[in-house]
Design a protein around this motif. Structure first.
Motif, PDB file in Angstrom:
ATOM      1  N   LEU A 102      -3.469  26.170  10.507  1.00 12.65           N
ATOM      2  CA  LEU A 102      -3.936  25.149   9.580  1.00 12.65           C
ATOM      3  C   LEU A 102      -2.972  23.972   9.699  1.00 12.65           C
ATOM      4  CD1 LEU A 102      -6.120  24.911   7.288  1.00 12.65           C
ATOM      5  CD2 LEU A 102      -4.281  25.475   5.711  1.00 12.65           C
ATOM      6  N   THR A 103      -3.479  22.785   9.999  1.00 10.71           N
ATOM      7  CA  THR A 103      -2.647  21.599  10.126  1.00 10.71           C
ATOM      8  C   THR A 103      -3.011  20.641   8.995  1.00 10.71           C
ATOM      9  OG1 THR A 103      -2.565  21.834  12.520  1.00 10.71           O
ATOM     10  CG2 THR A 103      -1.938  19.703  11.617  1.00 10.71           C
ATOM     11  N   ILE A 104      -1.971  20.200   8.290  1.00  9.90           N
ATOM     12  CA  ILE A 104      -2.152  19.294   7.153  1.00  9.90           C
ATOM     13  C   ILE A 104      -1.497  17.969   7.508  1.00  9.90           C
ATOM     14  CG2 ILE A 104      -1.680  18.914   4.712  1.00  9.90           C
ATOM     15  CD1 ILE A 104      -1.275  22.046   4.583  1.00  9.90           C
ATOM     16  N   PHE A 105      -2.270  16.900   7.491  1.00 10.64           N
ATOM     17  CA  PHE A 105      -1.767  15.554   7.766  1.00 10.64           C
ATOM     18  C   PHE A 105      -1.849  14.752   6.475  1.00 10.64           C
ATOM     19  CE2 PHE A 105      -2.371  11.102   8.860  1.00 10.64           C
ATOM     20  CZ  PHE A 105      -1.279  10.891   9.671  1.00 10.64           C
ATOM     21  N   VAL A 106      -0.712  14.220   6.043  1.00  4.40           N
ATOM     22  CA  VAL A 106      -0.650  13.450   4.799  1.00  4.40           C
ATOM     23  C   VAL A 106      -0.136  12.051   5.110  1.00  4.40           C
ATOM     24  CG1 VAL A 106       0.329  13.305   2.475  1.00  4.40           C
ATOM     25  CG2 VAL A 106      -0.115  15.550   3.487  1.00  4.40           C
ATOM     26  N   SER A 107      -0.902  11.036   4.730  1.00  5.46           N
ATOM     27  CA  SER A 107      -0.393   9.660   4.808  1.00  5.46           C
ATOM     28  C   SER A 107      -0.171   9.189   3.380  1.00  5.46           C
ATOM     29  CB  SER A 107      -1.356   8.743   5.559  1.00  5.46           C
ATOM     30  OG  SER A 107      -2.543   8.573   4.847  1.00  5.46           O
ATOM     31  N   TYR A 108       0.918   8.487   3.187  1.00  7.05           N
ATOM     32  CA  TYR A 108       1.310   8.095   1.843  1.00  7.05           C
ATOM     33  C   TYR A 108       2.156   6.835   1.904  1.00  7.05           C
ATOM     34  CZ  TYR A 108       5.547  10.538   3.346  1.00  7.05           C
ATOM     35  OH  TYR A 108       6.655  10.937   4.052  1.00  7.05           O
ATOM     36  N   THR A 109       2.361   6.222   0.748  1.00  4.33           N
ATOM     37  CA  THR A 109       3.226   5.058   0.614  1.00  4.33           C
ATOM     38  C   THR A 109       4.287   5.392  -0.426  1.00  4.33           C
ATOM     39  OG1 THR A 109       1.387   3.578   1.106  1.00  4.33           O
ATOM     40  CG2 THR A 109       3.315   2.594   0.053  1.00  4.33           C
ATOM     41  N   ILE A 110       5.547   5.126  -0.082  1.00  2.23           N
ATOM     42  CA  ILE A 110       6.642   5.374  -1.002  1.00  2.23           C
ATOM     43  C   ILE A 110       6.661   4.227  -2.007  1.00  2.23           C
ATOM     44  CG2 ILE A 110       9.138   5.651  -1.212  1.00  2.23           C
ATOM     45  CD1 ILE A 110       9.048   6.791   1.685  1.00  2.23           C
ATOM     46  N   ARG A 111       6.523   4.550  -3.272  1.00  2.00           N
ATOM     47  CA  ARG A 111       6.398   3.525  -4.323  1.00  2.00           C
ATOM     48  C   ARG A 111       7.627   2.614  -4.413  1.00  2.00           C
ATOM     49  NH1 ARG A 111       2.148   3.990  -7.982  1.00  2.00           N
ATOM     50  NH2 ARG A 111       1.101   6.002  -7.977  1.00  2.00           N
ATOM     51  N   SER A 112       8.833   3.173  -4.327  1.00  2.00           N
ATOM     52  CA  SER A 112      10.040   2.373  -4.537  1.00  2.00           C
ATOM     53  C   SER A 112      10.249   1.311  -3.471  1.00  2.00           C
ATOM     54  CB  SER A 112      11.272   3.280  -4.613  1.00  2.00           C
ATOM     55  OG  SER A 112      11.448   3.967  -3.389  1.00  2.00           O
ATOM     56  N   SER A 113       9.834   1.598  -2.238  1.00  2.00           N
ATOM     57  CA  SER A 113      10.076   0.646  -1.157  1.00  2.00           C
ATOM     58  C   SER A 113       8.796   0.025  -0.608  1.00  2.00           C
ATOM     59  CB  SER A 113      10.825   1.337  -0.013  1.00  2.00           C
ATOM     60  OG  SER A 113      10.019   2.360   0.552  1.00  2.00           O
ATOM     61  N   GLY A 114       7.654   0.609  -0.926  1.00  2.00           N
ATOM     62  CA  GLY A 114       6.395   0.131  -0.376  1.00  2.00           C
ATOM     63  C   GLY A 114       6.206   0.520   1.086  1.00  2.00           C
ATOM     64  N   THR A 115       7.031   1.424   1.564  1.00  2.00           N
ATOM     65  CA  THR A 115       6.986   1.847   2.965  1.00  2.00           C
ATOM     66  C   THR A 115       5.866   2.854   3.192  1.00  2.00           C
ATOM     67  OG1 THR A 115       9.384   1.622   3.056  1.00  2.00           O
ATOM     68  CG2 THR A 115       8.343   2.863   4.831  1.00  2.00           C
ATOM     69  N   PRO A 116       4.951   2.563   4.129  1.00  2.00           N
ATOM     70  CA  PRO A 116       3.935   3.563   4.464  1.00  2.00           C
ATOM     71  C   PRO A 116       4.549   4.626   5.370  1.00  2.00           C
ATOM     72  CG  PRO A 116       3.579   1.568   5.738  1.00  2.00           C
ATOM     73  CD  PRO A 116       4.740   1.303   4.822  1.00  2.00           C
ATOM     74  N   ALA A 117       4.105   5.853   5.201  1.00  2.00           N
ATOM     75  CA  ALA A 117       4.619   6.956   6.011  1.00  2.00           C
ATOM     76  C   ALA A 117       3.530   8.001   6.173  1.00  2.00           C
ATOM     77  CB  ALA A 117       5.848   7.566   5.349  1.00  2.00           C
TER      78      ALA A 117
END
Length: 125
Positions: A102-117
């Motif tokens: 099972l492969t889980i891919f999560v894209s998110y943005t860090i709120r404090s810096s606005g950095t997408p990851a």
């Protein structure tokens, strides 16, 4: 086996570095480590927070097909929003199921810096 594709060892909640000292995580890596904790902690595993986690580990003994992967996608997005919503904005969660992995891919943005990851996590059965 649980892992993150192409990353350094986990330093959260506690780890030892190459010098034998307490390991320190880069803030972005710490957020990734926290996501991994939410994903792979079973509800009821933490005494003081019995609802913490996502229940993904329960899938180890269940069937492995696309319907389970789709259900897992919603389960994960909800758990991340519940437990890390003040730290990240969950963009996309994709779950793929192939053979015994099972492969889980999560894209998110860090709120404090606005950095997408983004991060990919695998759970092999």
């Amino acid at each position: 086996m649980i892992g993150i594709a192409g990353t350094a060892p986990i330093t959260s909640p506690y780890g030892i570095d190459g010098r034998g000292r307490t390991a320190e995580a880069i803030p972005d890596d710490h957020v990734r480590d926290m996501i991994q904790m939410v994903l792979f902690t079973a509800p009821g595993q933490r005494v003081m927070r019995p609802t913490f986690g996502s229940g993904v580990l329960a899938l180890v003994f269940g069937p492995n097909d696309q319907s389970v992967a789709a259900t897992t996608q919603f389960l994960i997005a909800g758990a991340l929003q519940t437990w890390l919503g003040d730290l990240i904005v969950v963009g996309d969660v994709a779950v793929t199921s192939e053979d015994a992995t099972l492969t889980i891919f999560v894209s998110y943005t860090i709120r404090s810096s606005g950095t997408p990851a983004s991060a990919a996590f695998t759970l092999a059965r």
